[in-house]
Scaffold this active site. Structure first.
Site, PDB file in Angstrom:
ATOM      1  N   ARG A  95       0.833  -1.316  -0.033  1.00  0.00           N
ATOM      2  CA  ARG A  95      -0.117  -0.062  -0.143  1.00  0.00           C
ATOM      3  C   ARG A  95       0.891   1.247  -0.140  1.00  0.00           C
ATOM      4  O   ARG A  95       0.279   2.283   0.410  1.00  0.00           O
ATOM      5  CB  ARG A  95      -0.983   0.152   1.151  1.00  0.00           C
ATOM      6  CG  ARG A  95      -1.994  -0.999   1.147  1.00  0.00           C
ATOM      7  CD  ARG A  95      -2.837  -1.026   2.312  1.00  0.00           C
ATOM      8  NE  ARG A  95      -3.770  -2.106   2.394  1.00  0.00           N
ATOM      9  CZ  ARG A  95      -5.325  -2.051   2.361  1.00  0.00           C
ATOM     10  NH1 ARG A  95      -5.669  -0.724   2.333  1.00  0.00           N
ATOM     11  NH2 ARG A  95      -5.841  -2.944   2.230  1.00  0.00           N
ATOM     12  N   ARG A 126       6.085   6.625  18.041  1.00  0.00           N
ATOM     13  CA  ARG A 126       5.493   7.535  17.106  1.00  0.00           C
ATOM     14  C   ARG A 126       6.285   8.712  17.038  1.00  0.00           C
ATOM     15  O   ARG A 126       6.369   9.451  18.080  1.00  0.00           O
ATOM     16  CB  ARG A 126       3.945   7.432  17.473  1.00  0.00           C
ATOM     17  CG  ARG A 126       3.468   8.792  16.630  1.00  0.00           C
ATOM     18  CD  ARG A 126       1.751   8.547  16.645  1.00  0.00           C
ATOM     19  NE  ARG A 126       1.186   9.849  16.568  1.00  0.00           N
ATOM     20  CZ  ARG A 126       1.102  10.368  15.468  1.00  0.00           C
ATOM     21  NH1 ARG A 126       1.913  10.153  14.357  1.00  0.00           N
ATOM     22  NH2 ARG A 126       0.691  11.679  15.514  1.00  0.00           N
TER      23      ARG A 126
END
Ligand code: HPA
Length: 243
Positions: free
Chosen positions: A47, A91
């Site tokens: 993707r 993150r």
């Protein structure tokens, strides 16, 4: 039996490092790999979610995007923790500040991630879960932020399911509870770390000041972003050297 590759990650089991940096944007993961890591190898491109494994100084690091929002972060972080046996996910993202003392270009370390999402309902808890980061990662990141001279804040963020603010009063309600900034992924990351017994942390650059309506220029975004990456990579290095 190995569960790798997974439906969303093509890497072989040993191609992902124990510490993974996760920006939201796949182009950012390519940028981080090309500008901060050496000996990089593309280990995923399903993707267009590019994942690279390389080294920061001598520390093995993988950088792979989470995509936007909690469902996307939920998939990637779960597969990394559960099937690739990743120990730490950091993150590295942007956020919109809702506290007057938090300004554009500042760094926010997400000690807790409150949320307006229903992600926690999957865990069928007889109450409300408080998603928190791993303290040792937060402590290392704060030390590295201090050393870098960055202006940083440590506290609660809101992981929101919507970027667009349909009721402008909502952000003031969160701000009244001491929430520093809004982003869209960390609560899912922290919950997945909790259920798999792994470690997670969210570090953010403030790209928008939503109360004062101030926004970073693209040049400033780049500078602020670099500082955050250096803090995250130094934290990865500290973890590696500790083991
Ligand atoms: N809302 C949610 N996520 C964000 C924002 C915001 O205003 N700015 C940067 N990430």
């Amino acid at each position: 039996m190995s569960n790798c590759p997974t439906p969303h990650i093509a890497a072989k089991e040993d191609e992902i490092a124990k510490t993974v940096l996760m920006p939201g944007d796949p182009n950012r993961s390519k940028f981080i790999a090309e500008n901060f890591l050496s000996n990089i190898k593309l280990v995923n491109n399903i993707r267009g979610v590019q994942g690279y494994t390389g080294e920061y100084k001598n520390t093995p690091v993988t950088v792979m995007a989470s995509g936007m929002g909690m469902p996307s972060m939920g998939i990637y972080s779960y597969e990394l923790f559960k099937f690739y046996d990743v120990d730490n996910i950091i993150r590295v993202g942007s956020c919109g500040a809702i506290n007057n003392n938090v300004e554009v270009m500042d760094i926010v370390i997400g000690l807790g991630a409150s949320t307006d999402s229903r992600y926690d309902k999957k865990f069928k808890l007889p109450g409300t879960f408080a998603p928190i980061c791993d303290f040792s990662l937060a402590q290392k990141a704060a030390m590295n932020a201090e050393k870098s001279g960055a202006k940083y804040h440590v506290g609660n963020v809101l992981s929101s399911d919507s970027f667009y603010d349909f009721d402008p009063k909502d952000k003031y309600a969160w701000a009244a509870m001491g929430v520093l900034a809004i982003e869209m992924e960390s609560a899912a990351l922290y919950m997945n770390a909790a259920i798999t017994g792994k470690k997670a942390l969210g570090i953010f650059t403030v790209s928008d000041q939503l109360i004062k309506e101030q926004y970073l220029s693209s040049q400033e975004r780049e500078t602020g972003f670099t500082k955050m990456i250096e803090i995250a990579l130094s934290t990865a290095e500290d973890i590696y050297n500790e083991n």
